[in-house]
Write a protein that holds these residues in place. Structure first.
Motif, PDB file in Angstrom:
ATOM      1  N   ASN A 180      19.163   1.732  12.212  1.00  0.00           N
ATOM      2  CA  ASN A 180      19.804   2.258  13.418  1.00  0.00           C
ATOM      3  C   ASN A 180      19.028   1.914  14.687  1.00  0.00           C
ATOM      4  OD1 ASN A 180      21.957   3.492  12.071  1.00  0.00           O
ATOM      5  ND2 ASN A 180      20.727   5.314  11.610  1.00  0.00           N
ATOM      6  N   VAL A 181      17.734   1.610  14.526  1.00  0.00           N
ATOM      7  CA  VAL A 181      16.914   1.252  15.688  1.00  0.00           C
ATOM      8  C   VAL A 181      17.318  -0.113  16.234  1.00  0.00           C
ATOM      9  CG1 VAL A 181      14.579   0.639  16.440  1.00  0.00           C
ATOM     10  CG2 VAL A 181      14.934   2.668  15.025  1.00  0.00           C
ATOM     11  N   LEU A 182      17.477  -1.096  15.357  1.00  0.00           N
ATOM     12  CA  LEU A 182      17.734  -2.475  15.795  1.00  0.00           C
ATOM     13  C   LEU A 182      18.981  -2.617  16.675  1.00  0.00           C
ATOM     14  CD1 LEU A 182      16.717  -4.442  12.568  1.00  0.00           C
ATOM     15  CD2 LEU A 182      15.416  -4.150  14.688  1.00  0.00           C
ATOM     16  N   PRO A 183      20.117  -1.947  16.370  1.00  0.00           N
ATOM     17  CA  PRO A 183      21.278  -2.056  17.270  1.00  0.00           C
ATOM     18  C   PRO A 183      21.009  -1.520  18.677  1.00  0.00           C
ATOM     19  CG  PRO A 183      21.954  -1.222  15.127  1.00  0.00           C
ATOM     20  CD  PRO A 183      20.462  -1.217  15.141  1.00  0.00           C
ATOM     21  N   GLY A 184      19.966  -0.709  18.833  1.00  0.00           N
ATOM     22  CA  GLY A 184      19.628  -0.178  20.149  1.00  0.00           C
ATOM     23  C   GLY A 184      19.181  -1.243  21.129  1.00  0.00           C
ATOM     24  N   LEU A 249      10.390   6.818  23.160  1.00  0.00           N
ATOM     25  CA  LEU A 249      11.834   7.007  22.976  1.00  0.00           C
ATOM     26  C   LEU A 249      12.147   7.290  21.503  1.00  0.00           C
ATOM     27  CD1 LEU A 249      14.660   5.006  24.690  1.00  0.00           C
ATOM     28  CD2 LEU A 249      14.773   5.430  22.235  1.00  0.00           C
ATOM     29  N   LEU A 250      11.492   6.566  20.591  1.00  0.00           N
ATOM     30  CA  LEU A 250      11.708   6.801  19.151  1.00  0.00           C
ATOM     31  C   LEU A 250      11.305   8.219  18.766  1.00  0.00           C
ATOM     32  CD1 LEU A 250      10.389   3.487  17.504  1.00  0.00           C
ATOM     33  CD2 LEU A 250      12.739   4.083  18.080  1.00  0.00           C
ATOM     34  N   VAL A 251      10.202   8.692  19.342  1.00  0.00           N
ATOM     35  CA  VAL A 251       9.761  10.064  19.073  1.00  0.00           C
ATOM     36  C   VAL A 251      10.819  11.059  19.549  1.00  0.00           C
ATOM     37  CG1 VAL A 251       8.046  11.827  19.647  1.00  0.00           C
ATOM     38  CG2 VAL A 251       7.305   9.507  19.120  1.00  0.00           C
ATOM     39  N   GLY A 252      11.340  10.811  20.749  1.00  0.00           N
ATOM     40  CA  GLY A 252      12.380  11.695  21.286  1.00  0.00           C
ATOM     41  C   GLY A 252      13.613  11.732  20.404  1.00  0.00           C
ATOM     42  N   ALA A 253      13.985  10.558  19.853  1.00  0.00           N
ATOM     43  CA  ALA A 253      15.169  10.484  18.997  1.00  0.00           C
ATOM     44  C   ALA A 253      14.987  11.246  17.691  1.00  0.00           C
ATOM     45  CB  ALA A 253      15.510   9.028  18.714  1.00  0.00           C
TER      46      ALA A 253
END
Length: 408
Positions: A180-184, A249-253
């Motif tokens: 899900n990270v890569l499409p970001g 940002l990843l931490v926030g997600a």
């Protein structure tokens, strides 16, 4: 060339990374992850590209002309009214702006400090003094007053490394879903995301960093053969800084809190995932982010003031100490007494909104003039890219102006 020799030849790039990864950036990146997951990672990629491009031009101008941007502005032969308007705008945006935002840098650092030490409030008559804010502001003041450029550079590099490790380790411990990270990284947006996109780019592309890097690059590399090192320096530093922003940002997600207003709230939401260590990692990151920005904001303001007025820019000179001292003391007073300098922030926001597209256009123009830059001028193929980046700065500027008048 050995690994240690390579890094020895690099310059003040980490100072720029330290400057743009402040409490504001940490909060904006965190909330972007909380509210929109991984979908806005592409906006950070754009911000990194824009920052590297503009900072590279400013560094190249500093090395080629032997002047920083404020000195170049003062010594320009442009029409007097335009020249003095530009100088006034720069002073308003960077000096007043950094004085106002310095209180936020100090307060942000104190948020991280509170994880380790619950600093008491002192009642002095009608005033309540936030001792944590006072401590962080005082540390910044002492480092700036009694250090030198090389010492500050080493301190900031150390804090950037500490901050980077804290946020990147936290991001990996959250075990993000990489599918899900890569499409970001694919640009998509909707109306709800637009202001956050602008904020993500705006916290990275910062006007005062253009002045700061031109000055520091000019002090680090006096000959044009240093340009290749300057490019490596700013490229590596900003890209690594961008990775830190992405980690935040990843931490926030990965947050599980129902109410989030800052990165510290996220640390509470991460505790169910990997225990209380989350709180301490975020505390270290926030403390380092606040302290680094507390150093770079007054330093940049001091360099601009002294450059505009033609004063000595040596860190130990009376002019630099006075300029730095005014900016830092205002931030210290505002933060320690809990004062929100709303009018100053509003004026600075307006001035920055006007300044960012103007200064971006100006340095692109200066960088393209062979009479000034010689063989170091912008290549024709790069000008189209610079114009696209300028459009981004124009949008950011209009957003800042619109925010002041409640339009945007």
């Amino acid at each position: 060339m050995s690994f240690s020799q390579f890094f020895k030849n690099l310059g003040p790039g980490p100072v720029i990374a330290a400057a743009f990864i402040g409490p504001g950036t940490v909060t904006v990146c965190t909330l972007a992850g909380v509210n929109f997951g991984y979908s806005l990672l592409w906006a950070l990629v754009i911000s990194i590209i824009a920052t590297v491009a503009l900072q590279e031009i400013s560094g190249r101008i500093g090395i080629s002309t032997g002047q920083d941007l404020s000195q170049l502005l003062r010594n320009s032969n442009s029409q007097p009214v335009l020249k003095y308007f530009s100088m006034t705008l720069v002073l308003l945006a960077i000096v007043l702006g950094n004085a106002a935002y310095e209180s936020g840098n100090i307060t942000g650092g104190n948020l991280g400090l509170q994880i380790f030490w619950d600093s008491p409030e002192l009642n002095l008559g009608i005033f309540q003094v936030q001792t944590g804010n006072f401590l962080i502001g005082t540390i910044a003041l002492l480092l700036l007053f009694f250090g030198n450029y090389k010492t500050l550079e080493r301190i900031l590099i150390g804090m950037v490394i500490l901050m980077s490790l804290a946020f990147i380790i936290t991001a990996f411990l959250t075990k993000p879903d990489w599918k899900n990270v890569l499409p970001g990284f694919i640009p998509t947006w909707n109306n709800q995301e637009f202001l956050t996109i602008v904020s993500l780019i705006g916290t990275t592309v910062v006007p005062y960093n253009l002045f700061l890097y031109a000055s520091l690059a000019n002090k680090r590399w006096k000959k044009t053969d240093g340009v290749s090192w300057m490019r490596k320096d700013i490229g590596i530093s900003v890209i690594l800084g961008g990775f830190v922003s992405m980690a935040i940002l990843l931490v926030g997600a990965s947050n599980t809190s129902t109410e989030v207003s800052s990165a510290i709230d996220v640390s509470k939401g991460l505790e169910p995932i990997f225990g209380p260590v989350a709180k301490y990692l975020m505390g270290i990151g926030f403390l380092a982010a606040g302290l680094t920005s507390s150093l770079t904001a007054p330093l940049a303001a001091g360099l601009v003031v002294c450059g505009i007025f033609g004063w000595n820019q040596d860190l130990k000179s009376t002019s630099m100490r006075a300029s730095i001292g005014v900016v830092l003391m205002l931030g210290l007073i505002f933060s320690s007494l809990g004062i929100k300098p709303v009018q100053l922030i509003t004026l600075a926001q307006l001035a920055n909104g006007i300044l960012l597209p103007l200064i971006s256009a100006w340095i692109i123009w200066i960088g393209s003039k062979k009479s000034i830059m010689g063989e170091l001028k912008n290549s024709n193929s790069a000008i189209a890219i610079y114009l696209m980046i300028w459009l981004i700065t124009l949008i950011l500027g209009l957003k800042s102006i619109g925010a002041v008048f409640g339009i945007w």
